[in-house]
Design a protein around this motif. Structure first.
Motif, short mmCIF file in Angstrom:
data_model
loop_
_atom_site.label_atom_id
_atom_site.label_comp_id
_atom_site.label_asym_id
_atom_site.label_seq_id
_atom_site.Cartn_x
_atom_site.Cartn_y
_atom_site.Cartn_z
N GLY A 1 -36.26 -144.86 -124.55
CA GLY A 1 -36.24 -146.21 -124.04
C GLY A 1 -35.19 -146.37 -122.95
N ILE B 1 -45.27 -152.06 -132.69
CA ILE B 1 -45.13 -152.23 -131.25
C ILE B 1 -45.96 -153.44 -130.82
N GLU C 1 -43.69 -153.94 -124.13
CA GLU C 1 -43.55 -152.60 -124.69
C GLU C 1 -44.81 -151.81 -124.40
N ARG D 1 -36.26 -144.06 -129.87
CA ARG D 1 -36.28 -145.25 -129.00
C ARG D 1 -35.03 -145.30 -128.13
N ILE E 1 -43.70 -144.44 -130.52
CA ILE E 1 -42.64 -145.45 -130.43
C ILE E 1 -42.97 -146.45 -129.33
N GLY E 2 -42.33 -147.59 -129.39
CA GLY E 2 -42.45 -148.58 -128.33
C GLY E 2 -41.32 -148.42 -127.33
N VAL E 3 -41.69 -148.35 -126.06
CA VAL E 3 -40.71 -148.19 -124.98
C VAL E 3 -40.81 -149.42 -124.07
N TRP F 1 -45.46 -144.81 -126.52
CA TRP F 1 -45.25 -143.43 -126.10
C TRP F 1 -45.42 -142.54 -127.33
N LYS G 1 -37.05 -142.85 -135.85
CA LYS G 1 -37.63 -143.44 -134.64
C LYS G 1 -36.60 -144.21 -133.82
N ALA G 2 -35.57 -144.73 -134.48
CA ALA G 2 -34.52 -145.42 -133.73
C ALA G 2 -33.85 -144.46 -132.75
N ASP H 1 -41.18 -151.00 -136.98
CA ASP H 1 -41.68 -150.02 -136.02
C ASP H 1 -42.92 -150.51 -135.29
N THR I 1 -31.70 -147.32 -139.80
CA THR I 1 -31.07 -148.35 -138.98
C THR I 1 -29.77 -148.74 -139.65
#
Length: 508
Positions: free
Chosen positions: A505, A408, A445, A501, A436-438, A448, A497-498, A406, A171
């Motif tokens: 996302g 969710i 969220e 997302r 990941i969270g979508v 996924w 993961k960013a 991370d 990040t």
């Protein structure tokens, strides 16, 4: 005895075992005498270019004996070594070199174009190419041949910086973690103790040495004990299997993907692995299918947990406990303390999830030029805040729930992706997974799963959900499963993961 920090290591190794094989690489080998002499010639070369205590020297290149010689040649002067991730784009390399105020850059010829793009518009540090070079532009090998060795003499304090390792930057921009002579000494001691490193060990270095795990928990402990390093510029599973046999490798380090690719190779079952004694794995828990594949060959793993800021050691799970405590990352390393605390910094009871916090002489000094980020990284009583969520069991073994960022939150329920990922990774054919969270209009969220699969294998939403049914609460089971060709990863093997997302996302 003068305190030379890491700068005294090679001279002491040369004194004890001058003819012992230190480094093996494509095309040659160095004894500890060769290694120490070359590092002292590097010191002389750097000093001739005006490098003094506190200056920074960067290295942009793949695994090689000269990378390690430049490391030790730098610290012997009291200067600070900055290994640069070779997978970075020119603007990213430029950021690292500028942020670290590199006075001199040693680099492989393959990076000429990237560095030329960086330095074309302004003042540039001194640059030296590895190799022989040309008559008009002699390279590192040629320049070192003309230098008399300059033995280490700069007195160091334990908290003097030895290296600056840039975080993965999952990040925002990467931060320069300042690792001191004490940090790198104690992480090496931790590994010598917890992994039973001995002078007869031969380690295959297939992970890049610009990554803190390969350097701090791979190369340095072996050098401290006087073992032998076999250096590889990259990882190819078939070649790794061949090198294990050729050099009677006793130690190997990697991430789960590394070990899976080796086990999936056509020559896995007939490869001679009889010399292997110590396998270490980090990055994430070792899936059951990989444990099975290696146990079928009489091999088991030491697993661990840590990060750049801890040089990078934190905990170790010995091979004898890989099944008994499966899913755990182990006990605190010998000279390291670990606790799990709530948001107020109060230690939590056994079994309760909170932030993993670490203390010890291996914990970094802080982030370069970022006093506010450094202050935020530590609790008022001096513990490093990992940003990871975990819990301790009754025996003091640590389990990682997930990265704090991370986690969710779906319908008010906390979902720790690592828990879901560990179960999905046991599905036959799955080679990589990230949960990941979508964004979800109803639940806030939804989880996924993004997968990679082996050639010829298939995985879809229904199959994954069926595999997880009854093993997890329904709200934890991924709403959707996406198969991709490749997961975006950092140089250390961690999934970005960013990036996922942002990709998935935005498509909702």
């Amino acid at each position: 005895m003068n305190e030379l920090g890491l700068g005294g290591w090679l001279a002491r190794r040369r004194l004890r075992a001058p003819d012992k094989l230190a480094l093996v690489f494509d095309g040659g080998a160095w004894t500890y005498t060769d290694f120490a002499d070359t590092a002292e010639r590097v010191s002389a070369l750097l000093a001739a270019h005006g490098i003094r205590k506190g200056d920074t020297v960067a290295y942009v290149g793949e695994n090689s004996p000269h990378l390690l010689a430049v490391l030790f040649g730098t610290v012997q002067l009291g200067a600070v070594f900055v290994p640069v991730n070779t997978r970075l784009a020119p603007p990213e390399i430029a950021y690292v070199l500028t942020d670290s105020a590199a006075r001199l850059v040693v680099h492989d010829p393959e990076f000429d174009d990237r560095l030329a793009a960086i330095f074309s518009g302004g003042e540039a540090p001194t640059t030296i190419r590895t190799g022989a070079g040309t008559g008009n532009a002699p390279g590192l090998t040629t320049l070192l041949a003309s230098k008399e060795p300059l033995p280490a003499s700069t007195v160091m304090q334990r908290d003097d910086p030895a290296a600056i390792i840039y975080t993965s930057g999952t990040t925002g921009k990467p931060k320069g973690a300042v690792l001191t002579h004490q940090n790198l000494t104690f992480v090496s001691l931790n590994c010598v103790i917890d992994y039973d490193v001995v002078s007869t060990d031969v380690a295959l270095m297939i992970s890049p040495l610009f990554h803190v795990a390969s350097l701090g928990m791979g190369a340095l402990p072996l050098i401290l004990k006087g073992g032998t390093l076999v250096l590889e510029k990259g990882f190819e599973p078939g070649r790794a299997l061949e090198l294990i046999e050729r050099h009677s490798i006793t130690m190997l380090s990697g991430v789960p993907t590394t070990y899976q690719l080796m086990a999936d190779h056509p020559h896995w079952h007939d490869a001679d692995l009889s010399s292997l004694q110590k396998l270490t794995c980090g990055g994430s828990a070792v899936p059951t299918r990989i444990l099975n594949a290696y146990e079928d060959r009489g091999l088991s793993f030491a697993q661990g947990y840590g990060m750049t800021e801890t040089s990078p050691g934190g905990t170790t799970l010995p091979p004898t406990m890989s099944r008994v405590k499966q899913g755990s990352v182990g006990l605190p390393q010998f000279f390291t303390d670990v606790r799990v605390a709530d948001e107020n910094g109060s230690p939590l009871p056994t079994g309760e999830v909170g932030e993993v916090q670490i203390a010890g002489p291996n914990v970094f000094a802080g982030y370069l030029n970022l006093p506010e980020a450094t202050a935020e990284a530590f609790t008022p009583d001096g513990w490093f805040r990992s940003g990871d969520l975990g819990y301790l069991d009754d025996d003091g073994y640590l389990y990682i729930a997930d990265r704090l960022k991370d986690m969710i939150i779906s319908g008010g329920e906390n979902i720790y992706p690592a828990e879901v990922e560990n179960l999905i990774s046991d599905i036959d054919g799955v080679t990589g997974v990230a949960v990941i969270g979508v964004p979800d209009d109803k639940w806030g969220e939804s989880p996924w799963a993004v997968l990679t699969v082996r050639d010829g294998a298939e995985a879809d939403t229904d199959a994954v959900r069926a595999h997880l049914d009854g093993k997890l609460a329904r709200y934890k089971i991924p709403k959707n499963v996406v198969v991709v060709d490749e997961l975006p990863r950092t140089a250390s093997g961690k999934v970005r993961k960013a990036d996922l997302r942002a990709r998935f996302g935005a498509s909702v």
